[in-house]
Design a protein around this motif. Structure first.
Motif, PDB file in Angstrom:
ATOM      1  N   MET A 412       0.836  -1.196   0.000  1.00 50.97           N
ATOM      2  CA  MET A 412       0.000   0.000   0.000  1.00 50.97           C
ATOM      3  C   MET A 412       0.877   1.255   0.000  1.00 50.97           C
ATOM      4  N   ILE A 413       0.243   2.394  -0.261  1.00 49.60           N
ATOM      5  CA  ILE A 413       0.984   3.659  -0.240  1.00 49.60           C
ATOM      6  C   ILE A 413       1.379   3.985   1.204  1.00 49.60           C
ATOM      7  N   PRO A 414       2.472   4.757   1.408  1.00 50.48           N
ATOM      8  CA  PRO A 414       3.023   4.990   2.752  1.00 50.48           C
ATOM      9  C   PRO A 414       2.023   5.524   3.773  1.00 50.48           C
ATOM     10  N   ALA A 415       1.205   6.513   3.401  1.00 47.64           N
ATOM     11  CA  ALA A 415       0.277   7.108   4.361  1.00 47.64           C
ATOM     12  C   ALA A 415      -0.719   6.072   4.873  1.00 47.64           C
ATOM     13  N   PHE A 416      -1.172   5.200   3.996  1.00 43.84           N
ATOM     14  CA  PHE A 416      -2.116   4.149   4.370  1.00 43.84           C
ATOM     15  C   PHE A 416      -1.424   3.138   5.288  1.00 43.84           C
ATOM     16  N   GLU A 417      -0.202   2.731   4.896  1.00 43.22           N
ATOM     17  CA  GLU A 417       0.548   1.762   5.698  1.00 43.22           C
ATOM     18  C   GLU A 417       0.858   2.301   7.092  1.00 43.22           C
ATOM     19  N   GLU A 418       1.160   3.584   7.168  1.00 38.36           N
ATOM     20  CA  GLU A 418       1.496   4.206   8.456  1.00 38.36           C
ATOM     21  C   GLU A 418       0.381   3.964   9.470  1.00 38.36           C
ATOM     22  N   VAL A 419      -0.853   4.047   8.998  1.00 42.22           N
ATOM     23  CA  VAL A 419      -2.007   3.886   9.878  1.00 42.22           C
ATOM     24  C   VAL A 419      -2.206   2.429  10.271  1.00 42.22           C
ATOM     25  N   VAL A 420      -2.224   1.522   9.292  1.00 43.74           N
ATOM     26  CA  VAL A 420      -2.610   0.133   9.586  1.00 43.74           C
ATOM     27  C   VAL A 420      -1.512  -0.650  10.303  1.00 43.74           C
ATOM     28  N   PHE A 421      -0.253  -0.299  10.057  1.00 45.10           N
ATOM     29  CA  PHE A 421       0.830  -1.040  10.709  1.00 45.10           C
ATOM     30  C   PHE A 421       1.183  -0.453  12.080  1.00 45.10           C
ATOM     31  N   ASN A 422       0.816   0.801  12.319  1.00 44.90           N
ATOM     32  CA  ASN A 422       1.114   1.424  13.607  1.00 44.90           C
ATOM     33  C   ASN A 422      -0.071   1.359  14.570  1.00 44.90           C
ATOM     34  N   GLY A 423      -1.258   1.029  14.061  1.00 41.96           N
ATOM     35  CA  GLY A 423      -2.428   0.911  14.918  1.00 41.96           C
ATOM     36  C   GLY A 423      -2.518  -0.476  15.532  1.00 41.96           C
ATOM     37  N   LYS A 424      -3.703  -0.788  16.049  1.00 39.56           N
ATOM     38  CA  LYS A 424      -3.921  -2.120  16.620  1.00 39.56           C
ATOM     39  C   LYS A 424      -5.246  -2.668  16.107  1.00 39.56           C
ATOM     40  N   THR A 425      -5.406  -3.976  16.209  1.00 42.94           N
ATOM     41  CA  THR A 425      -6.602  -4.636  15.711  1.00 42.94           C
ATOM     42  C   THR A 425      -7.854  -4.022  16.339  1.00 42.94           C
ATOM     43  N   GLY A 426      -8.833  -3.697  15.482  1.00 38.48           N
ATOM     44  CA  GLY A 426     -10.092  -3.092  15.937  1.00 38.48           C
ATOM     45  C   GLY A 426     -10.139  -1.597  15.753  1.00 38.48           C
ATOM     46  N   ASP A 427      -8.982  -0.958  15.551  1.00 42.72           N
ATOM     47  CA  ASP A 427      -8.956   0.501  15.367  1.00 42.72           C
ATOM     48  C   ASP A 427      -9.699   0.904  14.093  1.00 42.72           C
ATOM     49  N   VAL A 428     -10.398   2.031  14.157  1.00 42.87           N
ATOM     50  CA  VAL A 428     -11.007   2.653  12.980  1.00 42.87           C
ATOM     51  C   VAL A 428     -10.365   4.026  12.817  1.00 42.87           C
ATOM     52  N   LYS A 429      -9.726   4.264  11.686  1.00 40.70           N
ATOM     53  CA  LYS A 429      -8.972   5.503  11.464  1.00 40.70           C
ATOM     54  C   LYS A 429      -9.448   6.191  10.190  1.00 40.70           C
ATOM     55  N   VAL A 430      -9.251   7.486  10.134  1.00 37.19           N
ATOM     56  CA  VAL A 430      -9.519   8.266   8.923  1.00 37.19           C
ATOM     57  C   VAL A 430      -8.197   8.850   8.449  1.00 37.19           C
TER      58      VAL A 430
END
Length: 703
Positions: A412-430
């Motif tokens: 994925m593009i960096p901005a998208f990856e930053e969110v999903v790999f740095n968050g935790k399971t169950g998180d909802v982010k914008v």
């Protein structure tokens, strides 16, 4: 009276002839007025298959589609000339295959009914493509709820909407695959192996021959002692004419290359720039901005996992600590320097879903973000993410409830990856990216390993304009003296330039020795005549070239003169065979055993054990089909005649054959032979269709 009678009797013929002449005259006149449009009709056609034209416009569309698919599959944004050539070749084969198969399927009257198509989508045994797109990753079974939801959604779409068009194309693809399957099954079911064929195959693979031979090798006679006559060439050519069928036109051309590789001065100048850039990079406070300004590839500042970078850089990065500066390191023609911004543990892969909001349809990024925030609020209150994705999503994932599957870093593009790999399971982010505003839900994270956030700047070692100009000047100077084939050779010899040769080049070839992207040169060669010298200098990266067409090999059976060089060794061996046969025949005459032949010929007797007909290789020599075939047709104990092989001449005697155990299960053997035939059948059937088709390939004019 005689004239009037003649006219009455032949009036019909005369009128038809006059009308025909008038039509031809009209067409010829029209062609002249239109600038020869009849002769130039194929200027918009990339090829033709049995009279069906392939337009360059539609072909380019398919090439672009295949290119985008290839980039997605390989995770690459740029393709080299070889990869591009591969895609063009693959697209051409697809087009030819489709036309030939469609003609054959229509001729046979094969069809896929509406009920069959429905069964392939929603039936008990759905098409593999349906399973791939609507299957449950956990169970591997069809998710019928998801499929039915998608089908209900399709019914509400306009027929001209992108989703409807994609679905129609998808259904056509399933239909075509089913038709191809029916055709292949028809071919496969027409194959039959008899019990006799099965037994023969079993014997050929298991019956063993033990024999002794005496041979005289062709290599025992120096080439200069085997004089070849014109008649020798003619005899060999006429006996082996089938070998010289040229399936497609090829060209052979010579070329002189003028290198403009970086000089020592260029290297020193580049190194000085790199050293200054490295010093500035160390001191930079805005790494992203510095990379975007100074790096050639402009790799975004992002996390990488071990193994993503080239070996030397990879090991240095993951052996360092936060804040380390690595480089400059020179590798593959580039200087690279890296700032290690952060090293930490991170999931190996992530499973996520998203809802993509398109700012263009929402009235701007701010309104799109506001809508995304509202959707995220609904999800936080318990609303179904999948239902909201189907309702509000604007990309293809909405038909799967926003599911993006499981993916590793780099997908994925960096901005998208930053969110999903740095968050935790169950998180909802914008998050906002260049594609729009995403509402992201992290549904799973797998594994854990070290990753490094890096900023990288690279600079290629390139030739200076002075170096490029010097090489180009040499090339143009050579071109000015090489006006024809003779002066090309003379000028190259006088200047001490080496001539390289590209033999039997096909029109679609993407590479030749010593050059990176020679397509322009190849296109020129296929528009030139034998002996022509290029009227321009071809530029290919750091190299310039001037070329001369040496030979043109037309499609069809090649004439003797064009294959003389190719068959010279084989013809010389024929001459040697005559010389050696006389000697070995004299040794055989009057001999009652292979040992006597060996003694008279001054050669040893060589024993051979356990040779099978299906593998006609003589240990220590090579494959000898004629010799082994003759052995299996001979009687034990009988001295053979002189046999002319591929590597020498032979006299042999069979000691005996070892027959295999009786074949007890003929049915099983028939199945094995049938399976081998069935595997080859589709490819062989298509090869026959292609060989019998009238195919005109004009790709060289466009690519």
């Amino acid at each position: 009276m005689g004239i009037m009678s003649f006219l009455r009797n032949r009036a019909g013929i005369i009128i038809v002839g006059a009308i025909g002449f008038a039509i031809v005259a009209f067409l010829v006149s029209d062609a002249v007025q239109m600038g020869g449009s009849l002769m130039n009709s194929n200027q918009t056609e990339v090829g033709e298959v049995d009279g069906e034209a392939i337009s360059v416009l539609k072909f380019n569309e398919q090439v672009e589609l295949n290119t985008n698919n290839f980039k997605q599959q390989m995770g690459q944004s740029n393709l080299d000339p070889q990869m591009t050539s591969y895609i063009i070749e693959n697209t051409w084969n697809q087009q030819v295959s489709k036309i030939l198969m469609d003609k054959e399927i229509n001729r046979l009257g094969l069809q896929v009914s509406k009920n069959e198509l429905n069964d392939l989508i929603t039936g008990k045994n759905p098409d593999p493509q349906i399973l791939q797109n609507f299957g449950d990753p956990q169970t591997g079974q069809l998710n019928r709820v998801q499929l039915n939801s998608f089908l209900d959604n399709i019914k509400t779409q306009d027929a001209k909407s992108p989703v409807s068009i994609q679905w129609t194309s998808f259904l056509l693809n399933i239909r075509e695959n089913k038709l191809a399957q029916k055709y292949n099954n028809l071919v496969k079911n027409s194959l039959y192996v008899t019990s006799l064929e099965a037994k023969e195959d079993y014997n050929q693979r298991n019956r063993l021959a033990n024999f002794k031979y005496v041979n005289l090798e062709y290599a025992s006679i120096p080439d200069n002692q085997a004089k070849i006559t014109d008649q020798d060439y003619k005899d060999y050519y006429n006996e082996n004419k089938y070998r010289f069928k040229n399936l497609q036109e090829t060209r052979t051309f010579e070329y002189v290359v003028f290198d403009a590789n970086p000089t020592k001065t260029d290297t020193a100048d580049t190194k000085a720039i790199v050293d200054k850039t490295a010093a500035d990079f160390r001191a930079a406070t805005n790494d992203s901005l510095f990379v975007s300004i100074n790096s050639e590839t402009k790799m975004p500042v992002s996390y990488v996992r071990k193994g993503q970078l080239e070996a030397a850089l990879d090991s240095a990065v993951f052996a360092s600590s936060n804040g380390a500066f690595i480089g400059p390191i020179f590798s593959n023609g580039q200087y690279k320097m890296v700032k290690v911004l952060n090293i930490k543990s991170s999931p190996d892969s992530v499973k996520a879903s998203h809802i993509l909001i398109n700012p263009a349809t929402e009235g701007g990024v701010d309104k799109a973000k506001a809508k995304a925030d509202s959707i995220a609020g609904l999800i936080a209150k318990g609303a179904s993410f999948s239902e909201l994705a189907t309702k509000f999503g604007t990309d293809a994932s909405k038909d799967k409830g926003g599911d993006l599957g499981t993916f590793a870093r780099g997908a994925m593009i960096p901005a998208f990856e930053e969110v999903v790999f740095n968050g935790k399971t169950g998180d909802v982010k914008v998050v906002t990216t260049q594609f729009g505003v995403h509402v992201i839900k992290i549904t799973g994270q797998v594994g854990s390993s070290r990753v490094a956030k890096i900023a990288m700047v690279d600079k290629s070692l390139a030739s200076s304009s002075k170096t490029q100009q010097l090489a180009y000047s040499k090339a143009t100077s050579f071109l000015s003296t090489a006006k024809d084939g003779e002066s090309f050779d003379a000028s190259a010899q006088k200047s001490g330039y080496s001539k390289l040769i590209a033999e039997n080049v096909v029109a679609t070839q993407s590479s030749i020795p010593g050059l990176d992207n020679p397509r322009e040169m190849i296109r020129w060669a296929f528009g030139a005549d034998k002996g022509d010298v290029s009227e321009q200098v071809f530029e290919m990266g750091n190299k310039f070239a001037v070329a001369k067409v040496v030979d043109v090999f037309e499609k069809g059976t090649l004439p003797l003169e064009q294959v003389k060089k190719q068959i010279e060794t084989a013809v010389r061996n024929k001459v040697k065979a005559r010389m050696l046969t006389e000697k070995l025949t004299a040794a055989r005459n009057g001999a009652s055993s292979i040992e006597q032949v060996a003694q008279k010929a001054g050669r040893p007797v060589t024993p051979v054990q356990n040779i099978v007909f299906a593998n006609p290789v003589i240990p220590g020599i090579a494959q000898e089909n004629k010799l082994v075939g003759t052995i299996f047709g001979s009687q034990p104990g009988k001295l053979s005649e002189v046999i002319e092989g591929d590597n020498g001449i032979y006299v042999f005697v069979v000691n005996g054959f070892s027959s295999p155990a009786p074949l007890t299960n003929v049915f099983k053997q028939k199945v094995q032979v049938s399976q081998a035939l069935v595997q080859r059948a589709p490819g062989e059937a298509f090869k026959v269709l292609r060989d019998k088709a009238d195919i005109k390939d004009n790709r060289v004019k466009f690519f």
